[in-house]
Design a protein around this motif. Sequence first.
Motif, PDB file in Angstrom:
ATOM      1  N   TYR A  34       9.983 -16.822  -7.989  1.00  0.00           N
ATOM      2  CA  TYR A  34      10.493 -17.539  -6.823  1.00  0.00           C
ATOM      3  C   TYR A  34      11.624 -18.464  -7.257  1.00  0.00           C
ATOM      4  O   TYR A  34      11.440 -19.320  -8.121  1.00  0.00           O
ATOM      5  N   ALA A  35      12.802 -18.271  -6.678  1.00  0.00           N
ATOM      6  CA  ALA A  35      13.936 -19.146  -6.949  1.00  0.00           C
ATOM      7  C   ALA A  35      13.772 -20.406  -6.092  1.00  0.00           C
ATOM      8  O   ALA A  35      14.019 -20.377  -4.888  1.00  0.00           O
ATOM      9  N   VAL A  36      13.318 -21.475  -6.706  1.00  0.00           N
ATOM     10  CA  VAL A  36      12.981 -22.699  -5.979  1.00  0.00           C
ATOM     11  C   VAL A  36      14.228 -23.306  -5.339  1.00  0.00           C
ATOM     12  O   VAL A  36      15.254 -23.486  -5.987  1.00  0.00           O
ATOM     13  N   SER A  37      14.122 -23.602  -4.044  1.00  0.00           N
ATOM     14  CA  SER A  37      15.237 -24.200  -3.301  1.00  0.00           C
ATOM     15  C   SER A  37      15.362 -25.691  -3.618  1.00  0.00           C
ATOM     16  O   SER A  37      14.448 -26.309  -4.168  1.00  0.00           O
ATOM     17  N   ALA A  38      16.487 -26.256  -3.236  1.00  0.00           N
ATOM     18  CA  ALA A  38      16.719 -27.693  -3.397  1.00  0.00           C
ATOM     19  C   ALA A  38      16.780 -28.355  -2.027  1.00  0.00           C
ATOM     20  O   ALA A  38      17.158 -27.719  -1.035  1.00  0.00           O
ATOM     21  N   LEU A  84      20.052 -23.220  -5.420  1.00  0.00           N
ATOM     22  CA  LEU A  84      20.833 -23.546  -6.610  1.00  0.00           C
ATOM     23  C   LEU A  84      21.138 -22.279  -7.406  1.00  0.00           C
ATOM     24  O   LEU A  84      20.251 -21.444  -7.627  1.00  0.00           O
ATOM     25  N   LYS A  85      22.381 -22.146  -7.819  1.00  0.00           N
ATOM     26  CA  LYS A  85      22.805 -20.975  -8.598  1.00  0.00           C
ATOM     27  C   LYS A  85      21.959 -20.842  -9.868  1.00  0.00           C
ATOM     28  O   LYS A  85      21.570 -19.744 -10.253  1.00  0.00           O
ATOM     29  N   LYS A  86      21.640 -21.967 -10.499  1.00  0.00           N
ATOM     30  CA  LYS A  86      20.875 -21.940 -11.745  1.00  0.00           C
ATOM     31  C   LYS A  86      19.476 -21.366 -11.533  1.00  0.00           C
ATOM     32  O   LYS A  86      18.956 -20.642 -12.390  1.00  0.00           O
ATOM     33  N   SER A  87      18.853 -21.660 -10.388  1.00  0.00           N
ATOM     34  CA  SER A  87      17.501 -21.150 -10.115  1.00  0.00           C
ATOM     35  C   SER A  87      17.489 -19.626 -10.099  1.00  0.00           C
ATOM     36  O   SER A  87      16.544 -18.990 -10.570  1.00  0.00           O
ATOM     37  N   VAL A  88      18.563 -19.046  -9.542  1.00  0.00           N
ATOM     38  CA  VAL A  88      18.678 -17.588  -9.466  1.00  0.00           C
ATOM     39  C   VAL A  88      19.060 -17.011 -10.825  1.00  0.00           C
ATOM     40  O   VAL A  88      18.437 -16.061 -11.315  1.00  0.00           O
ATOM     41  N   ASP A  89      20.072 -17.592 -11.462  1.00  0.00           N
ATOM     42  CA  ASP A  89      20.566 -17.073 -12.746  1.00  0.00           C
ATOM     43  C   ASP A  89      19.476 -17.072 -13.812  1.00  0.00           C
ATOM     44  O   ASP A  89      19.372 -16.132 -14.606  1.00  0.00           O
ATOM     45  N   ASP A  90      18.668 -18.138 -13.848  1.00  0.00           N
ATOM     46  CA  ASP A  90      17.611 -18.232 -14.872  1.00  0.00           C
ATOM     47  C   ASP A  90      16.648 -17.056 -14.775  1.00  0.00           C
ATOM     48  O   ASP A  90      16.237 -16.482 -15.785  1.00  0.00           O
ATOM     49  N   LEU A  91      16.279 -16.686 -13.548  1.00  0.00           N
ATOM     50  CA  LEU A  91      15.351 -15.562 -13.365  1.00  0.00           C
ATOM     51  C   LEU A  91      16.001 -14.234 -13.718  1.00  0.00           C
ATOM     52  O   LEU A  91      15.414 -13.404 -14.426  1.00  0.00           O
ATOM     53  N   LEU A  92      17.225 -14.018 -13.221  1.00  0.00           N
ATOM     54  CA  LEU A  92      17.911 -12.750 -13.462  1.00  0.00           C
ATOM     55  C   LEU A  92      18.159 -12.522 -14.948  1.00  0.00           C
ATOM     56  O   LEU A  92      18.043 -11.401 -15.450  1.00  0.00           O
ATOM     57  N   GLU A  93      18.471 -13.603 -15.666  1.00  0.00           N
ATOM     58  CA  GLU A  93      18.736 -13.480 -17.107  1.00  0.00           C
ATOM     59  C   GLU A  93      17.471 -13.146 -17.883  1.00  0.00           C
ATOM     60  O   GLU A  93      17.533 -12.587 -18.974  1.00  0.00           O
ATOM     61  N   GLN A  94      16.320 -13.500 -17.320  1.00  0.00           N
ATOM     62  CA  GLN A  94      15.041 -13.150 -17.950  1.00  0.00           C
ATOM     63  C   GLN A  94      14.633 -11.716 -17.634  1.00  0.00           C
ATOM     64  O   GLN A  94      13.601 -11.235 -18.096  1.00  0.00           O
ATOM     65  N   GLY A  95      15.456 -11.037 -16.805  1.00  0.00           N
ATOM     66  CA  GLY A  95      15.116  -9.683 -16.397  1.00  0.00           C
ATOM     67  C   GLY A  95      14.151  -9.652 -15.230  1.00  0.00           C
ATOM     68  O   GLY A  95      13.598  -8.603 -14.891  1.00  0.00           O
ATOM     69  N   LYS A  96      13.933 -10.816 -14.604  1.00  0.00           N
ATOM     70  CA  LYS A  96      13.025 -10.879 -13.455  1.00  0.00           C
ATOM     71  C   LYS A  96      13.806 -10.806 -12.157  1.00  0.00           C
ATOM     72  O   LYS A  96      14.966 -11.202 -12.082  1.00  0.00           O
ATOM     73  N   ASP A  97      13.152 -10.293 -11.124  1.00  0.00           N
ATOM     74  CA  ASP A  97      13.753 -10.299  -9.794  1.00  0.00           C
ATOM     75  C   ASP A  97      13.659 -11.709  -9.228  1.00  0.00           C
ATOM     76  O   ASP A  97      12.625 -12.372  -9.355  1.00  0.00           O
ATOM     77  N   ALA A  98      14.740 -12.176  -8.617  1.00  0.00           N
ATOM     78  CA  ALA A  98      14.771 -13.508  -8.028  1.00  0.00           C
ATOM     79  C   ALA A  98      14.510 -13.403  -6.532  1.00  0.00           C
ATOM     80  O   ALA A  98      15.199 -12.663  -5.826  1.00  0.00           O
ATOM     81  N   VAL A  99      13.511 -14.125  -6.053  1.00  0.00           N
ATOM     82  CA  VAL A  99      13.133 -14.084  -4.642  1.00  0.00           C
ATOM     83  C   VAL A  99      13.534 -15.388  -3.964  1.00  0.00           C
ATOM     84  O   VAL A  99      13.108 -16.469  -4.385  1.00  0.00           O
ATOM     85  N   LEU A 100      14.347 -15.265  -2.933  1.00  0.00           N
ATOM     86  CA  LEU A 100      14.746 -16.426  -2.143  1.00  0.00           C
ATOM     87  C   LEU A 100      14.027 -16.400  -0.811  1.00  0.00           C
ATOM     88  O   LEU A 100      14.050 -15.388  -0.109  1.00  0.00           O
ATOM     89  N   LYS A 101      13.383 -17.484  -0.463  1.00  0.00           N
ATOM     90  CA  LYS A 101      12.735 -17.602   0.847  1.00  0.00           C
ATOM     91  C   LYS A 101      13.613 -18.538   1.687  1.00  0.00           C
ATOM     92  O   LYS A 101      13.508 -19.754   1.592  1.00  0.00           O
ATOM     93  N   ILE A 102      14.496 -17.952   2.481  1.00  0.00           N
ATOM     94  CA  ILE A 102      15.462 -18.761   3.223  1.00  0.00           C
ATOM     95  C   ILE A 102      15.617 -18.255   4.648  1.00  0.00           C
ATOM     96  O   ILE A 102      15.214 -17.138   4.975  1.00  0.00           O
TER      97      ILE A 102
END
Length: 204
Positions: A34-38, A84-102
């Motif tokens: 989960y890409a945590v929102s701000a 936040l861009k960093k929340s998404v990038d951190d997950l993608l760089e780990q090879g994980k899918d980034a989930v945004l609940k927006i």
Amino acid sequence: MENKGLLFVVSAPAGCGKDTILGEFFKRTDTAGYAVSATTRAMREGETDGVHYHFLSVDDFKKKIANGEVLEYTEYCGNFYGTLKKSVDDLLEQGKDAVLKIEVEGAMNIRKKFADACLVFILPPSLEVLENRLRGRGTETEEKILERTAQAKTELKFAENYDYLIVNDDLNEAVEDLLAVFRAEKLRKPRREGILKSIEGEES
């Protein structure tokens, strides 16, 4: 390319059960995060910074917008909410899918920036069921329930812009449908061409 995480957006009107669905979804997979929102709103009792939201001051939030660190944001009831861009990038760089609940407006902004993002919209079985679920919470006034139902009608108009529509009539089925969407996206040809080329290379 096959090992890189994908970006998924999940939206739904209030009362459609997206939090419950995502809670169960994350219990059944370890390939997504989960890409945590701000937000600039005050932290509520029981919430943890960095888990429920990244809680920022208005000044900090605006600085991040100016520095291009916020992928999308909106202002609601005097507070800012955004990704936040960093929340998404951190997950993608780990090879994980980034989930945004927006919400839908943010989802449309994400689609403009990430053409290959996968957008999933969770639908209620009907507006009547949605209204009954909102009443069943027992936490909102009749006026607020009617307001949320009217808002749902507006949000439903955006559903045609999403890639997948999941009806939350049965929780387990809805979770399984969401898992199926993630599996299907991984199997799209453009994301499997590396495997195809390596097999073709063995023949030559």
